[in-house]
Design a protein around this motif. Structure first.
Motif, PDB file in Angstrom:
ATOM      1  N   LEU A 157      33.741  44.612  38.842  1.00 39.71           N
ATOM      2  CA  LEU A 157      34.567  43.550  38.269  1.00 39.71           C
ATOM      3  C   LEU A 157      36.009  43.623  38.756  1.00 39.71           C
ATOM      4  CD1 LEU A 157      33.220  43.830  34.597  1.00 39.71           C
ATOM      5  CD2 LEU A 157      32.749  41.963  36.193  1.00 39.71           C
ATOM      6  N   ASP A 158      36.255  44.377  39.845  1.00 38.24           N
ATOM      7  CA  ASP A 158      37.629  44.582  40.310  1.00 38.24           C
ATOM      8  C   ASP A 158      38.285  43.320  40.859  1.00 38.24           C
ATOM      9  OD1 ASP A 158      36.185  44.283  42.604  1.00 38.24           O
ATOM     10  OD2 ASP A 158      36.746  46.209  43.508  1.00 38.24           O
ATOM     11  N   PHE A 159      37.512  42.242  41.004  1.00 32.78           N
ATOM     12  CA  PHE A 159      38.104  40.983  41.463  1.00 32.78           C
ATOM     13  C   PHE A 159      38.869  40.269  40.351  1.00 32.78           C
ATOM     14  CE2 PHE A 159      33.813  40.176  39.952  1.00 32.78           C
ATOM     15  CZ  PHE A 159      33.980  39.081  39.108  1.00 32.78           C
ATOM     16  N   LEU A 160      38.697  40.719  39.112  1.00 31.85           N
ATOM     17  CA  LEU A 160      39.454  40.117  38.001  1.00 31.85           C
ATOM     18  C   LEU A 160      40.901  40.604  38.066  1.00 31.85           C
ATOM     19  CD1 LEU A 160      36.837  40.443  35.103  1.00 31.85           C
ATOM     20  CD2 LEU A 160      37.594  38.338  36.215  1.00 31.85           C
ATOM     21  N   PRO A 161      41.859  39.717  37.806  1.00 31.32           N
ATOM     22  CA  PRO A 161      43.284  40.050  38.016  1.00 31.32           C
ATOM     23  C   PRO A 161      43.918  40.860  36.879  1.00 31.32           C
ATOM     24  CG  PRO A 161      43.090  37.778  37.291  1.00 31.32           C
ATOM     25  CD  PRO A 161      41.685  38.287  37.434  1.00 31.32           C
ATOM     26  N   PHE A 162      43.320  42.008  36.544  1.00 24.53           N
ATOM     27  CA  PHE A 162      43.925  42.869  35.523  1.00 24.53           C
ATOM     28  C   PHE A 162      45.179  43.522  36.081  1.00 24.53           C
ATOM     29  CE2 PHE A 162      39.510  42.847  33.962  1.00 24.53           C
ATOM     30  CZ  PHE A 162      39.728  42.561  32.615  1.00 24.53           C
ATOM     31  N   GLU A 163      46.278  43.421  35.342  1.00 27.15           N
ATOM     32  CA  GLU A 163      47.546  44.020  35.778  1.00 27.15           C
ATOM     33  C   GLU A 163      47.969  45.176  34.882  1.00 27.15           C
ATOM     34  OE1 GLU A 163      50.517  41.022  36.082  1.00 27.15           O
ATOM     35  OE2 GLU A 163      49.395  39.787  37.502  1.00 27.15           O
ATOM     36  N   GLY A 164      47.421  45.254  33.683  1.00 28.04           N
ATOM     37  CA  GLY A 164      47.806  46.309  32.747  1.00 28.04           C
ATOM     38  C   GLY A 164      47.145  47.635  33.069  1.00 28.04           C
ATOM     39  N   LYS A 165      47.350  48.602  32.183  1.00 31.31           N
ATOM     40  CA  LYS A 165      46.791  49.937  32.362  1.00 31.31           C
ATOM     41  C   LYS A 165      45.550  50.111  31.484  1.00 31.31           C
ATOM     42  CE  LYS A 165      51.212  52.194  33.431  1.00 31.31           C
ATOM     43  NZ  LYS A 165      52.153  53.267  33.026  1.00 31.31           N
ATOM     44  N   VAL A 166      44.652  50.957  31.961  1.00 31.40           N
ATOM     45  CA  VAL A 166      43.453  51.268  31.191  1.00 31.40           C
ATOM     46  C   VAL A 166      43.815  52.251  30.070  1.00 31.40           C
ATOM     47  CG1 VAL A 166      41.176  52.367  31.266  1.00 31.40           C
ATOM     48  CG2 VAL A 166      41.912  50.881  33.142  1.00 31.40           C
ATOM     49  N   ASN A 167      43.321  51.952  28.867  1.00 32.52           N
ATOM     50  CA  ASN A 167      43.530  52.826  27.719  1.00 32.52           C
ATOM     51  C   ASN A 167      42.209  52.861  26.936  1.00 32.52           C
ATOM     52  OD1 ASN A 167      44.110  54.002  25.226  1.00 32.52           O
ATOM     53  ND2 ASN A 167      46.184  53.164  25.160  1.00 32.52           N
ATOM     54  N   LEU A 168      41.486  53.953  27.040  1.00 34.38           N
ATOM     55  CA  LEU A 168      40.163  54.022  26.433  1.00 34.38           C
ATOM     56  C   LEU A 168      40.197  54.287  24.932  1.00 34.38           C
ATOM     57  CD1 LEU A 168      38.250  56.099  29.146  1.00 34.38           C
ATOM     58  CD2 LEU A 168      38.422  53.607  28.906  1.00 34.38           C
ATOM     59  N   LYS A 169      41.305  54.830  24.414  1.00 36.16           N
ATOM     60  CA  LYS A 169      41.366  55.190  22.995  1.00 36.16           C
ATOM     61  C   LYS A 169      41.902  54.067  22.116  1.00 36.16           C
ATOM     62  CE  LYS A 169      41.709  60.211  23.508  1.00 36.16           C
ATOM     63  NZ  LYS A 169      42.508  61.425  23.166  1.00 36.16           N
ATOM     64  N   ASP A 170      42.972  53.437  22.518  1.00 37.11           N
ATOM     65  CA  ASP A 170      43.579  52.416  21.661  1.00 37.11           C
ATOM     66  C   ASP A 170      44.148  51.277  22.514  1.00 37.11           C
ATOM     67  OD1 ASP A 170      44.525  51.138  19.399  1.00 37.11           O
ATOM     68  OD2 ASP A 170      46.424  52.243  19.388  1.00 37.11           O
ATOM     69  N   PRO A 171      43.269  50.495  23.154  1.00 36.82           N
ATOM     70  CA  PRO A 171      43.743  49.425  24.037  1.00 36.82           C
ATOM     71  C   PRO A 171      44.199  48.194  23.256  1.00 36.82           C
ATOM     72  CG  PRO A 171      41.370  49.402  23.945  1.00 36.82           C
ATOM     73  CD  PRO A 171      41.804  50.593  23.132  1.00 36.82           C
ATOM     74  N   ASP A 172      45.072  47.415  23.869  1.00 39.05           N
ATOM     75  CA  ASP A 172      45.481  46.143  23.271  1.00 39.05           C
ATOM     76  C   ASP A 172      44.329  45.138  23.297  1.00 39.05           C
ATOM     77  OD1 ASP A 172      48.123  47.024  22.861  1.00 39.05           O
ATOM     78  OD2 ASP A 172      48.660  46.517  24.934  1.00 39.05           O
ATOM     79  N   HIS A 173      43.541  45.176  24.356  1.00 41.63           N
ATOM     80  CA  HIS A 173      42.443  44.219  24.508  1.00 41.63           C
ATOM     81  C   HIS A 173      41.183  44.947  24.976  1.00 41.63           C
ATOM     82  CE1 HIS A 173      45.638  41.306  24.173  1.00 41.63           C
ATOM     83  NE2 HIS A 173      46.214  41.748  25.283  1.00 41.63           N
ATOM     84  N   VAL A 174      40.050  44.505  24.442  1.00 45.13           N
ATOM     85  CA  VAL A 174      38.759  45.092  24.807  1.00 45.13           C
ATOM     86  C   VAL A 174      37.890  44.003  25.445  1.00 45.13           C
ATOM     87  CG1 VAL A 174      36.675  46.233  23.973  1.00 45.13           C
ATOM     88  CG2 VAL A 174      38.887  46.763  22.921  1.00 45.13           C
ATOM     89  N   PHE A 175      37.293  44.327  26.565  1.00 41.48           N
ATOM     90  CA  PHE A 175      36.397  43.390  27.252  1.00 41.48           C
ATOM     91  C   PHE A 175      35.014  44.037  27.332  1.00 41.48           C
ATOM     92  CE2 PHE A 175      40.706  42.762  28.633  1.00 41.48           C
ATOM     93  CZ  PHE A 175      40.871  41.384  28.537  1.00 41.48           C
ATOM     94  N   CYS A 176      34.027  43.211  27.499  1.00 43.03           N
ATOM     95  CA  CYS A 176      32.670  43.750  27.496  1.00 43.03           C
ATOM     96  C   CYS A 176      31.779  43.013  28.491  1.00 43.03           C
ATOM     97  CB  CYS A 176      32.064  43.654  26.096  1.00 43.03           C
ATOM     98  SG  CYS A 176      30.563  44.642  25.870  1.00 43.03           S
ATOM     99  N   LEU A 177      31.033  43.800  29.246  1.00 44.64           N
ATOM    100  CA  LEU A 177      29.964  43.268  30.082  1.00 44.64           C
ATOM    101  C   LEU A 177      28.663  43.508  29.328  1.00 44.64           C
ATOM    102  CD1 LEU A 177      28.847  42.196  32.822  1.00 44.64           C
ATOM    103  CD2 LEU A 177      28.706  44.589  33.544  1.00 44.64           C
ATOM    104  N   LEU A 178      27.939  42.435  29.020  1.00 48.20           N
ATOM    105  CA  LEU A 178      26.705  42.536  28.244  1.00 48.20           C
ATOM    106  C   LEU A 178      25.532  42.107  29.113  1.00 48.20           C
ATOM    107  CD1 LEU A 178      29.055  40.919  26.237  1.00 48.20           C
ATOM    108  CD2 LEU A 178      27.482  41.950  24.585  1.00 48.20           C
ATOM    109  N   GLU A 179      24.494  42.943  29.159  1.00 51.37           N
ATOM    110  CA  GLU A 179      23.341  42.668  30.003  1.00 51.37           C
ATOM    111  C   GLU A 179      22.072  42.605  29.155  1.00 51.37           C
ATOM    112  OE1 GLU A 179      24.834  44.607  34.220  1.00 51.37           O
ATOM    113  OE2 GLU A 179      23.343  45.696  33.031  1.00 51.37           O
ATOM    114  N   ASP A 180      21.289  41.591  29.399  1.00 54.70           N
ATOM    115  CA  ASP A 180      20.050  41.364  28.656  1.00 54.70           C
ATOM    116  C   ASP A 180      18.857  41.715  29.548  1.00 54.70           C
ATOM    117  OD1 ASP A 180      17.971  40.532  27.092  1.00 54.70           O
ATOM    118  OD2 ASP A 180      18.610  38.439  26.927  1.00 54.70           O
ATOM    119  N   TYR A 181      18.091  42.733  29.132  1.00 55.64           N
ATOM    120  CA  TYR A 181      16.913  43.154  29.880  1.00 55.64           C
ATOM    121  C   TYR A 181      15.619  42.716  29.188  1.00 55.64           C
ATOM    122  CZ  TYR A 181      19.860  46.032  32.895  1.00 55.64           C
ATOM    123  OH  TYR A 181      20.816  46.459  33.803  1.00 55.64           O
ATOM    124  N   GLY A 182      15.679  41.651  28.402  1.00 57.56           N
ATOM    125  CA  GLY A 182      14.494  41.151  27.721  1.00 57.56           C
ATOM    126  C   GLY A 182      14.196  41.935  26.464  1.00 57.56           C
TER     127      GLY A 182
END
Length: 467
Positions: free
Chosen positions: A133-158
């Protein structure tokens, strides 16, 4: 497919729990109706899928649903979706940049989660999917503990655990908005409940029933078969005032034998009021009464915003009402009637549901809802068996399987007109309003099925050389 729209018409992805599947759609529809919204799914909507794309909502609508639902896990602002990695990327690149911009700023922090339905991925595989997903224009820093925004990739395998595909059938990417109320199932578990009985409703179904009934703050909710008050507890959680009745004196007063293992008798403070006190809802407790649901004890007017109940089926709790089959004898002249305790007699299931619907038609406010369980013998079930009333409109009918041959159906009805004198004769003109007598044999058919199962198991054990 591109998602060209402004803030007012963004599409939201609802991720649902994969239990009580039949109950999910009525719950979400009921919660949307509290906001004055219609259920507007995307094209190719599949009710049994754990992922629903919904149109016509605002972020406030999405958050409002999540504050109540126990069927929904999470909701996301959907940025892109597709059946392949290429389709997903194309969809994400076509999503309006101005909608993404507030969450991709340099001064903000973020993290990306990967969720898979019906498949477990290795950690390295998850990292690869995030890197893609590196083509998305994220400019901020990664913070795994307390991020300002959370995004999710969801995959359906039936949904078939025996046929899991190598690649996902469909993928979604979006911004996390809120989680549902699945935690209520644990925090309100009857295992931790102060006062329970043999038939106390489990927490998850209690909250589903309250949501189907659109119970909200300041409503007055009534349960005519209140038992240990599990449904009152759930309704009070949403801010409703609660009351109920039950014919069982010992249950209402919290006396007699306990239902817990290794406890012989109930304690001095095991009662419904104590249950509400346990969850900080005692101020919403109106009262409970020892009363016969077949006898009129309320004044004839609309009193309740919702009636939420689980009538007895005659399996673990008997179906009784006051009265006697014996000839009525004249009481002595000096008898005042004050201390008389009437004997009880059988209360047929068909009569229970006829009386319940009649009571709801008289005592619900217009637009109020009746939610109750209807036990059925599955081989003979058809929709015509569901009791109907001229003043009540059927909203939903959901099945919970009890065994191979029995189930119970959660029936939700809404009062759509006030009773008229002609309603008493409606069954003569329309067969839908006639009581269905087949429910009366539910107990016999329930135990008949158990007996057959036991016999089959015994035969199998004997043939295998067991004792």
């Amino acid at each position: 497919m591109a998602l060209h729209c402004g803030r007012s018409c963004r599409q939201y992805l609802l991720h649902l729990a994969h239990d009580h599947v039949d109950f999910r759609l009525p719950e979400i529809k009921a919660l949307l109706s509290l906001r004055g919204r219609q259920f507007d799914p995307s094209e190719n909507f599949q009710e049994r899928s754990p992922f629903w794309r919904l149109n016509g909502l605002s972020e406030d609508d999405a958050r409002s649903i999540m504050k109540r639902t126990v069927c929904g896990k999470s909701v996301f602002e959907l940025w892109g979706h597709g059946a392949t990695q290429t389709e997903l990327k194309t969809s994400l690149l076509e999503y309006p940049a101005e909608n993404m911009a507030p969450y991709l700023k340099q001064e903000s922090t973020y993290k990306i989660n990967v969720y898979t339905f019906n498949k477990t991925l290795l950690f390295k595989d998850r990292i690869e999917k995030i890197d893609a997903l590196d083509f998305l224009p994220f400019e901020g820093k990664v913070n795994l503990k307390d991020p300002d925004h959370v995004f999710c990739l969801l995959e359906d395998y039936g949904s078939d655990p025996n046929d899991i595909p190598e690649k996902p059938l469909y993928m979604y990417f979006g911004r996390w908005i809120a989680d549902g109320q699945r935690e209520l199932i644990r925090s309100y578990s009857v295992k931790k409940r102060h006062f329970i009985g043999n038939t106390s409703m489990d927490a998850g179904l209690s909250f589903i029933m309250a949501n189907h009934g659109r119970v909200k703050a300041h409503d007055l909710v009534y349960d005519p078969f209140v038992g240990t008050g599990s449904l009152l507890v759930a309704c009070s959680h949403f801010g409703a005032y609660v009351c109920g009745t039950d014919i069982d004196y010992n249950t209402i007063h919290g006396i007699g034998k306990a239902s817990r293992k290794n406890q012989k008798w109930r304690g001095p403070d095991e009662n419904i009021r104590a249950n509400l006190r346990q969850y900080g809802k005692e101020h919403l407790y109106v009262d409970v009464l020892v009363s016969d649901a077949s006898k009129p004890v309320w004044r004839k007017e609309a009193l309740f915003d919702a009636i939420i109940t689980d009538p007895p089926y005659g399996i673990r709790e008997s179906t009784r009402r006051t009265g006697s089959h014996k000839d009525i004898t004249k009481p002595p002249d000096d008898f005042s009637g004050e201390s008389h305790v009437p004997v009880s007699m059988a209360y047929h299931l068909s009569d229970i549901f006829t009386d319940l619907l009649k009571f709801a038609a008289q005592h619900l406010v217009l637009g109020g809802r009746l939610v109750y369980w209807l036990p059925v013998y599955r081989p003979e079930y058809c929709e015509e068996m569901v009791p109907m009333h001229p003043c009540l409109t059927l909203i939903s009918n959901c099945e919970q399987t009890l065994s191979s041959h029995t189930s119970r159906r959660l029936i939700t009805m809404e009062k759509t007109k006030e009773p008229e004198e002609t309603d008493a004769l409606a069954h003569l003109a329309d067969p839908r309003f006639r009581p269905y007598q087949g429910h009366n044999s539910f107990r016999e058919k329930y135990f008949s099925g158990l007996t057959k199962k036991s016999s089959r198991e015994h035969s199998k054990t004997s043939s295998d050389g067991g004792e």
